[in-house]
Write a protein that holds these residues in place. Sequence first.
Motif, PDB file in Angstrom:
ATOM      1  N   VAL A 183       0.880  -1.146   0.107  1.00 43.21           N
ATOM      2  CA  VAL A 183       0.110  -0.043   0.210  1.00 43.21           C
ATOM      3  C   VAL A 183       0.987   1.227  -0.029  1.00 43.21           C
ATOM      4  O   VAL A 183       0.581   2.109  -0.712  1.00 43.21           O
ATOM      5  CB  VAL A 183      -0.805   0.180   1.165  1.00 43.21           C
ATOM      6  CG1 VAL A 183      -1.532   1.381   1.598  1.00 43.21           C
ATOM      7  CG2 VAL A 183      -2.127  -1.259   0.964  1.00 43.21           C
ATOM      8  N   VAL A 184       1.862   1.184   0.724  1.00 44.73           N
ATOM      9  CA  VAL A 184       2.754   2.468   0.998  1.00 44.73           C
ATOM     10  C   VAL A 184       3.576   2.590  -0.501  1.00 44.73           C
ATOM     11  O   VAL A 184       3.683   3.823  -1.198  1.00 44.73           O
ATOM     12  CB  VAL A 184       3.623   2.301   2.159  1.00 44.73           C
ATOM     13  CG1 VAL A 184       4.716   3.444   2.042  1.00 44.73           C
ATOM     14  CG2 VAL A 184       2.892   2.250   3.377  1.00 44.73           C
ATOM     15  N   SER A 185       3.987   1.466  -1.078  1.00 48.57           N
ATOM     16  CA  SER A 185       4.595   1.734  -2.317  1.00 48.57           C
ATOM     17  C   SER A 185       3.706   2.172  -3.355  1.00 48.57           C
ATOM     18  O   SER A 185       4.137   2.899  -4.160  1.00 48.57           O
ATOM     19  CB  SER A 185       5.239   0.067  -2.591  1.00 48.57           C
ATOM     20  OG  SER A 185       5.906  -0.237  -1.729  1.00 48.57           O
ATOM     21  N   GLY A 186       2.439   1.842  -3.238  1.00 53.17           N
ATOM     22  CA  GLY A 186       1.337   2.094  -4.179  1.00 53.17           C
ATOM     23  C   GLY A 186       1.154   3.638  -4.113  1.00 53.17           C
ATOM     24  O   GLY A 186       0.976   4.356  -4.854  1.00 53.17           O
ATOM     25  N   ILE A 187       1.264   4.160  -2.749  1.00 53.98           N
ATOM     26  CA  ILE A 187       1.075   5.511  -2.603  1.00 53.98           C
ATOM     27  C   ILE A 187       2.276   6.346  -3.062  1.00 53.98           C
ATOM     28  O   ILE A 187       2.083   7.472  -3.456  1.00 53.98           O
ATOM     29  CB  ILE A 187       0.974   5.971  -0.873  1.00 53.98           C
ATOM     30  CG1 ILE A 187      -0.381   5.417  -0.504  1.00 53.98           C
ATOM     31  CG2 ILE A 187       1.180   7.385  -0.609  1.00 53.98           C
ATOM     32  CD1 ILE A 187      -0.666   5.304   0.991  1.00 53.98           C
ATOM     33  N   GLY A 188       3.541   5.790  -2.872  1.00 52.87           N
ATOM     34  CA  GLY A 188       4.740   6.254  -3.470  1.00 52.87           C
ATOM     35  C   GLY A 188       4.491   6.444  -5.058  1.00 52.87           C
ATOM     36  O   GLY A 188       5.117   7.360  -5.528  1.00 52.87           O
ATOM     37  N   GLY A 189       4.104   5.328  -5.657  1.00 57.25           N
ATOM     38  CA  GLY A 189       3.681   5.464  -6.930  1.00 57.25           C
ATOM     39  C   GLY A 189       2.912   6.693  -7.528  1.00 57.25           C
ATOM     40  O   GLY A 189       3.104   7.220  -8.476  1.00 57.25           O
ATOM     41  N   ILE A 190       1.912   6.785  -6.641  1.00 57.12           N
ATOM     42  CA  ILE A 190       0.898   7.984  -6.928  1.00 57.12           C
ATOM     43  C   ILE A 190       1.527   9.078  -6.734  1.00 57.12           C
ATOM     44  O   ILE A 190       1.372  10.167  -7.518  1.00 57.12           O
ATOM     45  CB  ILE A 190      -0.434   7.694  -6.138  1.00 57.12           C
ATOM     46  CG1 ILE A 190      -0.958   6.341  -6.211  1.00 57.12           C
ATOM     47  CG2 ILE A 190      -1.111   9.113  -6.329  1.00 57.12           C
ATOM     48  CD1 ILE A 190      -1.564   6.209  -7.680  1.00 57.12           C
ATOM     49  N   LEU A 191       2.259   9.363  -5.640  1.00 55.11           N
ATOM     50  CA  LEU A 191       3.084  10.576  -5.480  1.00 55.11           C
ATOM     51  C   LEU A 191       4.041  10.887  -6.527  1.00 55.11           C
ATOM     52  O   LEU A 191       4.059  12.107  -7.090  1.00 55.11           O
ATOM     53  CB  LEU A 191       3.789  10.538  -4.045  1.00 55.11           C
ATOM     54  CG  LEU A 191       2.750  10.622  -2.994  1.00 55.11           C
ATOM     55  CD1 LEU A 191       3.741  10.298  -1.471  1.00 55.11           C
ATOM     56  CD2 LEU A 191       2.133  11.764  -2.600  1.00 55.11           C
ATOM     57  N   PHE A 192       4.630   9.830  -6.994  1.00 53.92           N
ATOM     58  CA  PHE A 192       5.620  10.070  -8.270  1.00 53.92           C
ATOM     59  C   PHE A 192       4.863  10.471  -9.240  1.00 53.92           C
ATOM     60  O   PHE A 192       5.256  11.477  -9.866  1.00 53.92           O
ATOM     61  CB  PHE A 192       6.421   8.626  -8.329  1.00 53.92           C
ATOM     62  CG  PHE A 192       7.585   8.759  -9.420  1.00 53.92           C
ATOM     63  CD1 PHE A 192       8.785   8.921  -8.977  1.00 53.92           C
ATOM     64  CD2 PHE A 192       7.450   8.786 -10.825  1.00 53.92           C
ATOM     65  CE1 PHE A 192       9.836   9.128  -9.799  1.00 53.92           C
ATOM     66  CE2 PHE A 192       8.023   8.749 -11.796  1.00 53.92           C
ATOM     67  CZ  PHE A 192       9.415   9.077 -11.082  1.00 53.92           C
ATOM     68  N   LEU A 193       3.813   9.897  -9.749  1.00 53.74           N
ATOM     69  CA  LEU A 193       2.895  10.246 -10.920  1.00 53.74           C
ATOM     70  C   LEU A 193       2.746  11.638 -10.922  1.00 53.74           C
ATOM     71  O   LEU A 193       2.684  12.442 -11.838  1.00 53.74           O
ATOM     72  CB  LEU A 193       1.758   9.452 -11.146  1.00 53.74           C
ATOM     73  CG  LEU A 193       0.881   9.477 -12.104  1.00 53.74           C
ATOM     74  CD1 LEU A 193       1.510   9.596 -13.657  1.00 53.74           C
ATOM     75  CD2 LEU A 193      -0.375   8.827 -12.030  1.00 53.74           C
ATOM     76  N   GLY A 194       2.151  12.137  -9.602  1.00 54.11           N
ATOM     77  CA  GLY A 194       1.574  13.396  -9.441  1.00 54.11           C
ATOM     78  C   GLY A 194       2.899  14.549  -9.626  1.00 54.11           C
ATOM     79  O   GLY A 194       2.820  15.464 -10.111  1.00 54.11           O
ATOM     80  N   PHE A 195       4.044  14.264  -8.875  1.00 54.88           N
ATOM     81  CA  PHE A 195       5.284  15.079  -8.793  1.00 54.88           C
ATOM     82  C   PHE A 195       5.885  15.117 -10.028  1.00 54.88           C
ATOM     83  O   PHE A 195       6.184  16.099 -10.612  1.00 54.88           O
ATOM     84  CB  PHE A 195       6.252  14.371  -7.619  1.00 54.88           C
ATOM     85  CG  PHE A 195       7.444  15.334  -7.594  1.00 54.88           C
ATOM     86  CD1 PHE A 195       7.310  16.519  -7.096  1.00 54.88           C
ATOM     87  CD2 PHE A 195       8.606  14.840  -7.659  1.00 54.88           C
ATOM     88  CE1 PHE A 195       8.345  17.205  -6.879  1.00 54.88           C
ATOM     89  CE2 PHE A 195       9.619  15.354  -7.346  1.00 54.88           C
ATOM     90  CZ  PHE A 195       9.570  16.744  -6.976  1.00 54.88           C
ATOM     91  N   ARG A 196       6.155  13.978 -10.778  1.00 54.68           N
ATOM     92  CA  ARG A 196       6.773  14.178 -11.932  1.00 54.68           C
ATOM     93  C   ARG A 196       6.070  14.223 -13.426  1.00 54.68           C
ATOM     94  O   ARG A 196       6.382  14.629 -14.533  1.00 54.68           O
ATOM     95  CB  ARG A 196       7.488  12.919 -12.157  1.00 54.68           C
ATOM     96  CG  ARG A 196       8.650  12.433 -11.147  1.00 54.68           C
ATOM     97  CD  ARG A 196       9.888  13.437 -11.165  1.00 54.68           C
ATOM     98  NE  ARG A 196      11.008  13.223 -10.343  1.00 54.68           N
ATOM     99  CZ  ARG A 196      11.889  14.014 -10.113  1.00 54.68           C
ATOM    100  NH1 ARG A 196      12.145  15.092 -10.677  1.00 54.68           N
ATOM    101  NH2 ARG A 196      12.710  13.609  -9.203  1.00 54.68           N
TER     102      ARG A 196
END
Length: 265
Positions: A183-196
């Motif tokens: 779940v935390v890795s998934g949240i990290g992926g979402i943050l990466f998508l939004g950030f980059r």
Amino acid sequence: LAASYSISALLAGCIVYLLSMGEIDLSFGWILNLSAVVAGLSMIAGVPVWLGIILGICAGGFMGAINGVLTVMMRLPLIIVTLGTASVFQGISLISNKSGSVVPTDKKLTENIFFRLLGGDIETPVPFILIFVVFAFLVLHLTLHKTRFGYRILAIGSNPEAARLAGIPTKKIKILTCTLMGVVSGIGGILFLGFRGAVDPSTGANLLLPVVAAAIIGGTPLSGGAGTVWGSLVGALIVGVIGVGIVFLGIDAVWSTLVTGLVII
């Protein structure tokens, strides 16, 4: 600068749970990648942004649960299981995005508050992603050290057999902990998508060393039974300073990996 290292720090804060249990996950980078791909492709396909975010996080949790179930059913160390699942998740990601980048370019998407807030178009005194990660660290710390779930993780890491005899459902806890990492890795992926604003085929491939290094440098032993979430944040800052410092001094960035390894030793 702090925002760019926030995702690695977030993952380091969660991998403390696995290290405290005497386990280690090698697939979280590709879980992050595939979760971001799922979210990005969903948004491009016309799914509302908020639903795409949920789908990405759920995908991460599902992959984490797969790791946990396989570990329990096959009675193998998590490191062995994730050595295989990392390649599986990477392969699924490459097939899904056709070995290319996933870039939401529709104006309705790029002007959504999700992309504008994480991408920095909406100015805030402190980057939103940094605020989110600090809050996540607080939750992770309290969960590990102030809840029954956290105590059980530490007990399993200290002595798995004693924990089982004490009535702790060790298999269930392992699956839940792996799911949390997903779940935390998934949240990290979402943050990466939004950030980059995009996800490329190599996203997440180089996260293993800085994330594990941050947890270890922060004071979490590989032997299990203890862990410090806030320590991993300090470790992540140290790893980040190493990377930035080398570039600042005019040294080739490839040396940062060598220096990080030496710091771990």
